[in-house]
Scaffold this active site. Sequence first.
Site, PDB file in Angstrom:
ATOM      1  N   LYS A 106       1.081  -1.022   0.104  1.00 58.92           N
ATOM      2  CA  LYS A 106      -0.085   0.026  -0.090  1.00 58.92           C
ATOM      3  C   LYS A 106       0.847   1.091  -0.035  1.00 58.92           C
ATOM      4  O   LYS A 106       1.540   1.456   0.931  1.00 58.92           O
ATOM      5  CB  LYS A 106      -0.906   0.042   1.174  1.00 58.92           C
ATOM      6  CG  LYS A 106      -1.893   1.197   1.448  1.00 58.92           C
ATOM      7  CD  LYS A 106      -2.653   0.826   2.307  1.00 58.92           C
ATOM      8  CE  LYS A 106      -3.688   2.115   2.787  1.00 58.92           C
ATOM      9  NZ  LYS A 106      -3.104   3.015   3.566  1.00 58.92           N
ATOM     10  N   GLY A 167      -7.611  10.016   9.163  1.00 64.91           N
ATOM     11  CA  GLY A 167      -7.715  10.046  10.714  1.00 64.91           C
ATOM     12  C   GLY A 167      -9.053  11.164  10.782  1.00 64.91           C
ATOM     13  O   GLY A 167      -9.051  11.472  11.922  1.00 64.91           O
ATOM     14  N   ALA A 194      -9.076   6.224   3.728  1.00 60.20           N
ATOM     15  CA  ALA A 194      -9.183   7.156   4.602  1.00 60.20           C
ATOM     16  C   ALA A 194     -10.255   8.119   4.452  1.00 60.20           C
ATOM     17  O   ALA A 194     -10.674   8.410   3.814  1.00 60.20           O
ATOM     18  CB  ALA A 194      -7.909   8.243   4.105  1.00 60.20           C
ATOM     19  N   GLY A 195     -10.284   8.571   5.847  1.00 58.93           N
ATOM     20  CA  GLY A 195     -11.371   9.673   6.224  1.00 58.93           C
ATOM     21  C   GLY A 195     -12.841   9.140   6.372  1.00 58.93           C
ATOM     22  O   GLY A 195     -13.659   9.989   6.702  1.00 58.93           O
ATOM     23  N   ASN A 216      -9.474   2.266   9.175  1.00 53.71           N
ATOM     24  CA  ASN A 216      -8.612   2.175  10.680  1.00 53.71           C
ATOM     25  C   ASN A 216      -9.292   2.778  11.861  1.00 53.71           C
ATOM     26  O   ASN A 216      -9.682   2.374  12.739  1.00 53.71           O
ATOM     27  CB  ASN A 216      -7.332   2.231  10.329  1.00 53.71           C
ATOM     28  CG  ASN A 216      -6.427   1.725  11.459  1.00 53.71           C
ATOM     29  OD1 ASN A 216      -5.153   1.418  11.327  1.00 53.71           O
ATOM     30  ND2 ASN A 216      -6.697   1.665  12.762  1.00 53.71           N
ATOM     31  N   THR A 217      -8.742   4.213  11.807  1.00 54.84           N
ATOM     32  CA  THR A 217      -9.302   4.861  13.187  1.00 54.84           C
ATOM     33  C   THR A 217     -10.797   4.809  13.508  1.00 54.84           C
ATOM     34  O   THR A 217     -10.873   4.656  14.676  1.00 54.84           O
ATOM     35  CB  THR A 217      -8.767   6.594  12.941  1.00 54.84           C
ATOM     36  OG1 THR A 217      -7.648   6.553  12.185  1.00 54.84           O
ATOM     37  CG2 THR A 217      -9.234   7.309  13.885  1.00 54.84           C
TER      38      THR A 217
END
Lengths: 271, 65
Positions: A106, A167, A194-195, A216-217
């Site tokens: 990645k 994040g 992301a986001g 993830n977050t």
Amino acid sequence: MLTTTDTNSDTLTLYGKPFSSRLLLGTARYPSPKILSQAVTTSEAEIITVSLRRESARGQDGQRFWDLINELGVTVLPNTAGCRTVREAVTTANMARELFSTPWIKLEVIANDDTLQPDIFHLVEAARILVEDGFQVFPYTTDDLSVAERLLEAGCDVLMPWGAPIGTGRGLANPYALRTMRNYFPDTPLIVDAGVGKPSHATQAMELGYDGIMLNTAVALAEDPARMAKAFAMSIDAGRLAWKAGIMEERDMAVPSTPVAGTPFFDLDAG
Amino acid sequence: MQIVVNGTPQATDAQTLLELCETLGFGKARVATAVNGDFVAVPARAARKLCADDKIEIVAPRQGG
């Protein structure tokens, strides 16, 4: 072409590997390794992202995480998080290939600390170098179509455009651009990376026709990460099913859903 | 000689990267290495001689997003 989306069985195939789950789950920032394991298990994610960092405990921290990965029995997608130059990214990718025994990478080349946005110029250059060296590259990119074309020309079979900065949890900052990207590259697996902050964001992306969601977050920082991971898995499935079912077109004016013909009392005021 | 390992200056008598890894306790650990920004694969560590002021990275698997 090695990478296709089989719409009959709805299997997602990435660089020749088939997957039934469309959730790619990050492994960072969880309260504990046990909770990370629970999140992976309950969500039935089949791909997890990992990284590499300086080792300071004579190899023990890395070995413990390696053991955990093996116990999970999932496919590993190493990242180049934190890299800012082509050289850093290429070296990190090589170290990751050796550590994790996979050609998957990645590819992240970050432009600045405030937005963590991809440095698209270095990204394309690094992708070209890595593909020529046998890597199978998953580039973390923007929703810019010209950059996407360059990445495909470089040999990337998958694109991972951002939904919003890493994040932030802000969801899809530019749905129009993502929709355009989907329409412009109908045969390329596209994964929003992301986001994504909550399950409805994931559903929205899947309803646009995206092939998967990388996050993830939003899971790791939830009060109950395992439950949130399951919620994301369900939201991704719902969005995917809606996309395959064919979503109605929006209209500006109201249209009655109940048939007008046969409405009782319809002519009382007509005299 | 003085070298830099993972950002920390230190002295070493190791002549090669393999020797350094063994000295630091990474001999059999699952780690990857780079010297002055260039990847050095496991089989190449024995032949990679170290020089003063070399910057060595020793990394291991870790959680990531």
